[in-house]
Scaffold this motif. Structure first.
Motif, PDB file in Angstrom:
ATOM      1  N   GLY A   1       0.840  -1.205   0.000  1.00 44.09           N
ATOM      2  CA  GLY A   1       0.000   0.000   0.000  1.00 44.09           C
ATOM      3  C   GLY A   1       0.867   1.244   0.000  1.00 44.09           C
TER       4      GLY A   1
ATOM      5  N   ARG B   1       0.960  -5.034  -5.022  1.00 42.04           N
ATOM      6  CA  ARG B   1       1.141  -6.251  -4.220  1.00 42.04           C
ATOM      7  C   ARG B   1       1.356  -7.370  -5.240  1.00 42.04           C
ATOM      8  NH1 ARG B   1      -2.909  -3.480  -0.927  1.00 42.04           N
ATOM      9  NH2 ARG B   1      -1.823  -2.875   0.965  1.00 42.04           N
TER      10      ARG B   1
ATOM     11  N   THR C   1       4.299   2.847   5.487  1.00 43.99           N
ATOM     12  CA  THR C   1       2.879   2.479   5.577  1.00 43.99           C
ATOM     13  C   THR C   1       2.189   3.452   6.519  1.00 43.99           C
ATOM     14  OG1 THR C   1       1.281   0.902   6.472  1.00 43.99           O
ATOM     15  CG2 THR C   1       3.520   0.684   7.284  1.00 43.99           C
ATOM     16  N   ILE C   2       0.996   3.860   6.151  1.00 44.49           N
ATOM     17  CA  ILE C   2       0.295   4.816   7.017  1.00 44.49           C
ATOM     18  C   ILE C   2      -0.096   4.188   8.353  1.00 44.49           C
ATOM     19  CG2 ILE C   2      -0.616   6.157   5.084  1.00 44.49           C
ATOM     20  CD1 ILE C   2      -3.401   4.849   5.797  1.00 44.49           C
ATOM     21  N   ASP C   3      -0.077   2.853   8.427  1.00 41.37           N
ATOM     22  CA  ASP C   3      -0.588   2.178   9.634  1.00 41.37           C
ATOM     23  C   ASP C   3       0.342   2.263  10.848  1.00 41.37           C
ATOM     24  OD1 ASP C   3      -2.799   1.488   8.193  1.00 41.37           O
ATOM     25  OD2 ASP C   3      -2.205  -0.581   7.828  1.00 41.37           O
TER      26      ASP C   3
ATOM     27  N   MET D   1      -8.568   3.766   8.696  1.00 38.73           N
ATOM     28  CA  MET D   1      -7.786   2.591   8.306  1.00 38.73           C
ATOM     29  C   MET D   1      -7.007   2.027   9.489  1.00 38.73           C
ATOM     30  SD  MET D   1      -6.395   3.078   4.473  1.00 38.73           S
ATOM     31  CE  MET D   1      -7.459   2.701   3.084  1.00 38.73           C
ATOM     32  N   GLY D   2      -6.528   0.826   9.309  1.00 41.51           N
ATOM     33  CA  GLY D   2      -5.784   0.131  10.359  1.00 41.51           C
ATOM     34  C   GLY D   2      -6.336  -1.275  10.465  1.00 41.51           C
ATOM     35  N   ARG D   3      -5.845  -2.135   9.583  1.00 43.39           N
ATOM     36  CA  ARG D   3      -6.367  -3.496   9.511  1.00 43.39           C
ATOM     37  C   ARG D   3      -6.011  -4.262  10.777  1.00 43.39           C
ATOM     38  NH1 ARG D   3      -5.012  -5.664   3.840  1.00 43.39           N
ATOM     39  NH2 ARG D   3      -3.077  -4.752   4.555  1.00 43.39           N
TER      40      ARG D   3
ATOM     41  N   GLU E   1     -10.800   0.074  11.188  1.00 41.74           N
ATOM     42  CA  GLU E   1     -11.430  -0.924  10.301  1.00 41.74           C
ATOM     43  C   GLU E   1     -11.155  -2.366  10.721  1.00 41.74           C
ATOM     44  OE1 GLU E   1      -9.724  -0.834   6.338  1.00 41.74           O
ATOM     45  OE2 GLU E   1      -7.695  -0.823   7.155  1.00 41.74           O
TER      46      GLU E   1
ATOM     47  N   HIS F   1      -9.680   5.716   1.356  1.00 42.57           N
ATOM     48  CA  HIS F   1      -8.344   5.920   0.799  1.00 42.57           C
ATOM     49  C   HIS F   1      -7.877   7.372   0.759  1.00 42.57           C
ATOM     50  CE1 HIS F   1      -8.955   1.730  -0.217  1.00 42.57           C
ATOM     51  NE2 HIS F   1      -7.661   1.654  -0.456  1.00 42.57           N
TER      52      HIS F   1
ATOM     53  N   ARG G   1      -4.660   7.691   2.429  1.00 41.12           N
ATOM     54  CA  ARG G   1      -3.398   7.244   1.850  1.00 41.12           C
ATOM     55  C   ARG G   1      -2.778   8.274   0.905  1.00 41.12           C
ATOM     56  NH1 ARG G   1      -3.776   1.168   1.127  1.00 41.12           N
ATOM     57  NH2 ARG G   1      -3.250   1.484  -1.043  1.00 41.12           N
TER      58      ARG G   1
HETATM   59  O1  F6P Z   1      -1.645   0.782   3.776  1.00 39.23           O
HETATM   60  C1  F6P Z   1      -2.253  -0.001   4.773  1.00 39.23           C
HETATM   61  C2  F6P Z   1      -3.709  -0.043   4.523  1.00 39.23           C
HETATM   62  O2  F6P Z   1      -4.070   1.275   4.384  1.00 39.23           O
HETATM   63  C3  F6P Z   1      -4.594  -0.710   5.550  1.00 39.23           C
HETATM   64  O3  F6P Z   1      -4.914   0.060   6.663  1.00 39.23           O
HETATM   65  C4  F6P Z   1      -5.804  -1.060   4.717  1.00 39.23           C
HETATM   66  O4  F6P Z   1      -6.549  -2.085   5.249  1.00 39.23           O
HETATM   67  C5  F6P Z   1      -5.182  -1.451   3.435  1.00 39.23           C
HETATM   68  O5  F6P Z   1      -3.971  -0.723   3.334  1.00 39.23           O
HETATM   69  C6  F6P Z   1      -6.049  -1.255   2.215  1.00 39.23           C
HETATM   70  O6  F6P Z   1      -5.247  -1.328   1.094  1.00 39.23           O
HETATM   71  P1  F6P Z   1      -5.736  -1.633  -0.389  1.00 39.23           P
HETATM   72  O7  F6P Z   1      -7.065  -0.998  -0.570  1.00 39.23           O
HETATM   73  O8  F6P Z   1      -4.674  -1.038  -1.233  1.00 39.23           O
HETATM   74  O9  F6P Z   1      -5.791  -3.115  -0.485  1.00 39.23           O
END
Ligand code: F6P
Length: 319
Positions: free
Chosen positions: A11, A72, A125-127, A169-171, A222, A249, A252
């Motif tokens: 990301g 990715r 990464t922003i996380d 965000m923040g998986r 999230e 997004h 980001r």
């Molecule tokens: O960059 C990390 C992140 O922003 C996560 O917090 C988020 O779940 C994920 O990327 C979403 O990324 P993408 O939409 O590119 O799959």
């Protein structure tokens, strides 16, 4: 070491461009040739790379996204994909690589390091969730984006005396939620690291409204659940007028903050210094305000620890 390469992977994050700039310019300053690889590991597999000039990275320090594009790349997880990438690296006579990305991106670079191509990781990464470093590029910019959004939402929340649920965000990590919640004066913050009961959330919201609060802000990371799902659950417990805002997004993108530009410059330059020593398998990071390098394995074998004192403080201040 004569020729190094740089790529961005996973990301994207504001700060990747200033980091690319730092790697290219520090590399050239040190007498190296620097190649830019497009589209992360996919570009490495396909040989999508070219020499970078000082001018190529001009006028990008203030730009969000990544001029080298990001991706990715499932193919790189296969032996076949790794073999193709190694062939391209040999063909282009690349002696070392700087990988800018998250810990998933680091795992790929360990494979290359094991095959004799030293790689150094720059956390992007922003996380803010890479183990071993207190800071990852993009976090500050994303945080400011979220706080600006909270301030705007608060205006309309007050006018209509509403409760707003803001999904950020923040998986796997609650850093954005906690920092933004504290900075934005949120009543409640839901993060993957802490399990709070619905009863206690509702009780805090109701005690606020009974002492005259005109609105409430709830931040949901999230990784806990979606903002809409939380709104549905909340509806089962209260009759509050509720709205949901999913920031998505926009977090980001945007011009990297001054902090992200400075950190990116320091991280990028440090990565080149480490590569020049011929060492691979290292990750760049920030510890106690010092830019350091450490064993990359820590980044994917360790665990990121969120500073929960801020979470607790936010609760104390939002009574
Ligand atoms: O960059 C990390 C992140 O922003 C996560 O917090 C988020 O779940 C994920 O990327 C979403 O990324 P993408 O939409 O590119 O799959």
């Amino acid at each position: 070491m004569k020729r190094i390469a740089v790529l961005t992977s996973g990301g994207d994050a504001p700060g990747m461009n200033p980091a690319i700039r730092a790697v290219v310019r520090k590399g050239i300053y040190e007498g190296l040739e620097v190649y830019g690889v497009y589209n992360g590991y996919q570009g490495l597999i396909e040989g999508k790379m070219e020499p970078m000039t000082l001018g190529f990275v001009g006028d990008i320090i203030q730009r969000g996204g990544t001029k080298l594009y990001s991706a990715r790349c499932p193919e790189f997880r296969t032996e076949e994909g790794q073999k193709k990438a190694l062939e391209q690296i040999k063909k282009h006579q690349i002696d070392g690589i700087v990988i800018i990305g998250g810990d998933g991106s680091y795992q790929g670079s360990m494979v290359l390091t094991k095959h004799g191509i030293p790689c150094v990781g720059v956390p992007g990464t922003i996380d803010n969730d890479i183990p071993g470093t207190d800071y990852t590029l993009g976090f500050d910019t994303a945080l400011n984006t979220v706080v600006e959004a909270i301030d705007k939402i608060r205006d309309t929340a007050t006018s209509h005396e509403r409760t707003f649920i803001i999904e950020v965000m923040g998986r796997d990590a609650g850093d954005i939620a906690v920092w933004a919640g504290l900075a934005g004066g949120a009543e409640t913050i839901l993060i993957p690291e802490v399990n709070e009961s619905m009863e206690s959330i509702v009780q805090r919201l109701e005690s606020g409204s009974s002492r005259g609060k005109k609105h409430s802000i709830i931040i949901v990371a999230e990784g806990v659940m979606s903002g809409n799902e939380f709104a549905d659950r909340l509806k089962e417990h209260t009759a509050m007028d509720t709205r949901v805002s999913v920031l998505g997004h926009i977090q980001r993108g945007g011009t990297p903050s001054a902090r992200d530009r400075v950190m990116a410059s320091q991280f990028g330059a440090k990565a080149v210094e480490v590569l020049l020593q011929g060492t691979g398998g290292r990750a760049i990071g920030l510890r106690h305000n010092q830019v350091v390098d450490y064993d990359m394995k820590e980044a994917f074998e360790g665990k990121h620890e969120l500073d929960l004192s801020m979470y607790h403080l936010s609760k104390e201040l939002s009574i």
